[in-house]
Design an enzyme around this catalytic site. Structure first.
Site, PDB file in Angstrom:
ATOM      1  N   ASP A  74       7.717   7.535   1.081  1.00  0.00           N
ATOM      2  CA  ASP A  74       8.453   7.034   2.422  1.00  0.00           C
ATOM      3  C   ASP A  74       8.848   5.577   2.568  1.00  0.00           C
ATOM      4  O   ASP A  74       8.482   4.779   1.315  1.00  0.00           O
ATOM      5  CB  ASP A  74       7.054   7.076   3.532  1.00  0.00           C
ATOM      6  CG  ASP A  74       5.894   6.266   3.226  1.00  0.00           C
ATOM      7  OD1 ASP A  74       5.529   6.086   1.934  1.00  0.00           O
ATOM      8  OD2 ASP A  74       5.520   5.719   4.187  1.00  0.00           O
ATOM      9  N   ASP A 105      11.248  -0.270  -3.188  1.00  0.00           N
ATOM     10  CA  ASP A 105       9.857   0.018  -2.502  1.00  0.00           C
ATOM     11  C   ASP A 105       9.967   1.137  -2.200  1.00  0.00           C
ATOM     12  O   ASP A 105      10.120   1.514  -0.883  1.00  0.00           O
ATOM     13  CB  ASP A 105       9.626  -1.154  -1.544  1.00  0.00           C
ATOM     14  CG  ASP A 105       8.060  -0.987  -0.954  1.00  0.00           C
ATOM     15  OD1 ASP A 105       7.324  -0.116  -1.509  1.00  0.00           O
ATOM     16  OD2 ASP A 105       7.764  -1.413   0.033  1.00  0.00           O
ATOM     17  N   GLU A 140       2.509   5.820   3.195  1.00  0.00           N
ATOM     18  CA  GLU A 140       1.898   4.314   2.732  1.00  0.00           C
ATOM     19  C   GLU A 140       2.448   3.193   3.535  1.00  0.00           C
ATOM     20  O   GLU A 140       1.649   2.253   4.025  1.00  0.00           O
ATOM     21  CB  GLU A 140       2.533   3.991   1.325  1.00  0.00           C
ATOM     22  CG  GLU A 140       1.741   3.140   0.662  1.00  0.00           C
ATOM     23  CD  GLU A 140       2.145   1.692   0.749  1.00  0.00           C
ATOM     24  OE1 GLU A 140       1.488   0.716   0.683  1.00  0.00           O
ATOM     25  OE2 GLU A 140       3.307   1.396   1.280  1.00  0.00           O
ATOM     26  N   GLU A 141       3.757   3.460   3.826  1.00  0.00           N
ATOM     27  CA  GLU A 141       4.281   2.289   4.914  1.00  0.00           C
ATOM     28  C   GLU A 141       3.668   2.487   6.295  1.00  0.00           C
ATOM     29  O   GLU A 141       3.798   1.488   7.243  1.00  0.00           O
ATOM     30  CB  GLU A 141       5.697   2.366   4.982  1.00  0.00           C
ATOM     31  CG  GLU A 141       6.295   2.087   3.474  1.00  0.00           C
ATOM     32  CD  GLU A 141       6.228   0.944   3.101  1.00  0.00           C
ATOM     33  OE1 GLU A 141       5.388   0.115   3.592  1.00  0.00           O
ATOM     34  OE2 GLU A 141       7.039   0.568   2.041  1.00  0.00           O
ATOM     35  N   GLU A 169       4.179   0.327  -7.421  1.00  0.00           N
ATOM     36  CA  GLU A 169       4.805  -0.769  -6.272  1.00  0.00           C
ATOM     37  C   GLU A 169       5.432  -1.939  -6.972  1.00  0.00           C
ATOM     38  O   GLU A 169       5.200  -2.273  -8.096  1.00  0.00           O
ATOM     39  CB  GLU A 169       3.680  -1.294  -5.394  1.00  0.00           C
ATOM     40  CG  GLU A 169       2.784  -0.355  -4.435  1.00  0.00           C
ATOM     41  CD  GLU A 169       3.570  -0.066  -3.215  1.00  0.00           C
ATOM     42  OE1 GLU A 169       4.843  -0.637  -3.133  1.00  0.00           O
ATOM     43  OE2 GLU A 169       3.116   0.911  -2.499  1.00  0.00           O
ATOM     44  N   HIS A 358      12.086  -4.271   2.065  1.00  0.00           N
ATOM     45  CA  HIS A 358      11.999  -4.157   3.604  1.00  0.00           C
ATOM     46  C   HIS A 358      13.058  -4.983   4.209  1.00  0.00           C
ATOM     47  O   HIS A 358      12.889  -5.408   5.202  1.00  0.00           O
ATOM     48  CB  HIS A 358      10.602  -4.729   3.774  1.00  0.00           C
ATOM     49  CG  HIS A 358       9.405  -3.930   3.582  1.00  0.00           C
ATOM     50  ND1 HIS A 358       8.264  -3.754   4.364  1.00  0.00           N
ATOM     51  CD2 HIS A 358       9.353  -2.931   2.571  1.00  0.00           C
ATOM     52  CE1 HIS A 358       7.301  -2.914   3.829  1.00  0.00           C
ATOM     53  NE2 HIS A 358       7.927  -2.542   2.763  1.00  0.00           N
TER      54      HIS A 358
HETATM   55 ZN   LIG Z   1       5.506   0.309  -1.393  1.00  0.00          ZN
END
Ligand SMILES: [Zn+2]
Length: 385
Positions: A74, A105, A140-141, A169, A358
């Site tokens: 995700d 990520d 996870e996010e 990660e 992000h």
């Molecule tokens: Zn991550």
């Protein structure tokens, strides 16, 4: 035949898997891993008031040791799509970099793990000496309720045993190979509420101002350090982030004061021991005069650390060989799913460089995808040597 991490990463980026949507990413992994001989399980976890989330567990081999690669497919939302140089789910490459949400990520990391595992299997007759597994979540996010914790529980209930885990990660700060994360601090949020008695400011003897008590308690709670740090961690830190009485007038003594704080803590503490320590400091300062209560926000963010040893050395040696850098064994940053995995087996985090994660124009150098694949491949080879 060698697997191409760049093509794998591109195909994963093209799956629009913004949490909690699966977006085709797990389906893609399922078919890729099945083709390579893995037994693949797909499961959807649910819980009241949360969104259903899809997850995946795949394994090849039945013998120990079981080396587990963990990660999430995700991604966070792309934000304003027009701000991207290349559309966030197009998987376009330019000037030696792959663009897209999840490039670092951590779809890029997952692509490297898969490519490394397939390469290792191809060079070893299609079977590992022990077992290689993939533990991949789609949560996870988000709030991480229907992801790794339930996936680990499912695996344990199905008799799956893990010996070591590598979570992919983006652990590196500036260049591939600069940082391996061997732990993360825990995080705890609390509210402190001091009650007094409301009244007119001109008649303070008829009121009890909770602000005085609040100041005294805050001072008592934060004046002494929580600890001096440990071999792997910096000192734990408590930070008050707000103090509120909600008073809009100048002639009323408020009846109640509230404060909010966060603690980032090291392996000197557990969530429980930390609550006890803070409450004890407050009780001592309050005596019989100040009336207070604590409200602790539920937290699943305990501290985790995998002490330096043979496994961290193996990851470190493989990284150094490929990059020439001696990675720092770090415990900085926010929380990650490693805090759940640590209850099942030793876990370290090593992946791509996190700089653009992000952000708009998240991207990864193609050279990093190839180098990380080589590092993972070396780790697998050394692990089963
Ligand atoms: Zn991550």
């Amino acid at each position: 035949m060698t697997a191409d991490p760049v093509a794998l990463a591109r195909d994963l980026v093209r799956c629009p898997s913004v949490t909690p949507s699966e977006g085709g990413a797990l389906k893609f992994l399922e078919s890729t891993l099945k083709t390579a001989g893995f037994t693949v399980h797909r499961m959807t976890f649910r819980e009241p008031l949360t969104e259903d989330v899809e997850n995946l567990y795949a394994r090849i081999g039945t013998a120990p040791p079981n080396l587990v690669f963990a990660g999430h497919t995700d991604v966070v939302p792309p934000g304003e799509e027009s701000a991207w140089t290349h559309p966030p789910f197009s998987g376009e490459s330019a000037k030696g970099e792959l663009f897209g949400r999840g490039a670092v990520d951590m779809k890029g990391g997952i692509a490297c793990m898969i490519a490394a595992a397939l390469d290792h299997l191809a060079a070893n007759g299609g079977k590992p000496k022990g077992s290689i597994s993939f533990l991949i979540t789609g949560d996870e996010e988000g709030i991480a309720v229907n992801g790794t914790p339930k996936l680990l529980k499912w695996a344990a209930e199905h008799g799956e045993k893990f010996d070591h885990c590598l979570l992919g990660e983006p652990s590196n700060v500036a260049a591939l190979g600069d940082t391996i994360k061997i732990g993360r601090r825990g995080s705890l949020n609390g509210h402190l509420i001091v009650s007094g008695k409301q009244g007119h400011v001109a008649y303070p003897d008829r009121a009890d101002n909770p602000i005085r008590g609040m100041i005294k308690l805050i001072d008592a709670i934060q004046s002494e350090p929580l600890d001096k740090g440990t071999a792997q961690f910096s000192p734990s830190h408590l930070e008050f982030v707000s103090i509120d009485v909600g008073n809009k007038t100048v002639n009323v003594i408020p009846g109640e004061a509230r404060a909010q704080f966060n603690i980032r803590f090291n392996d000197n503490h557990t969530l429980d021991s930390l609550k006890k320590l803070i409450e004890k400091r407050a009780r001592k300062a309050a005596g019989s005069k100040i009336k207070f209560t604590f409200k602790w926000q539920p937290s699943n963010a305990g501290v985790f650390v995998t002490k330096p040893g043979p496994f961290t050395k193996l990851v470190s040696d493989a990284t150094r060989k490929a990059t020439g850098r001696k990675p720092k064994l770090s415990t900085t940053g926010g929380t990650s799913d490693a805090r759940f995995i640590t209850h099942y087996c030793p876990v370290v985090e090593f992946g791509l460089v996190g700089q653009t994660m992000h952000q708009v124009d998240e991207r990864v150098p193609l050279a990093d995808l190839k180098a990380l694949t080589a590092i993972y491949r070396d780790i697998i080879d050394r692990y089963f040597a």
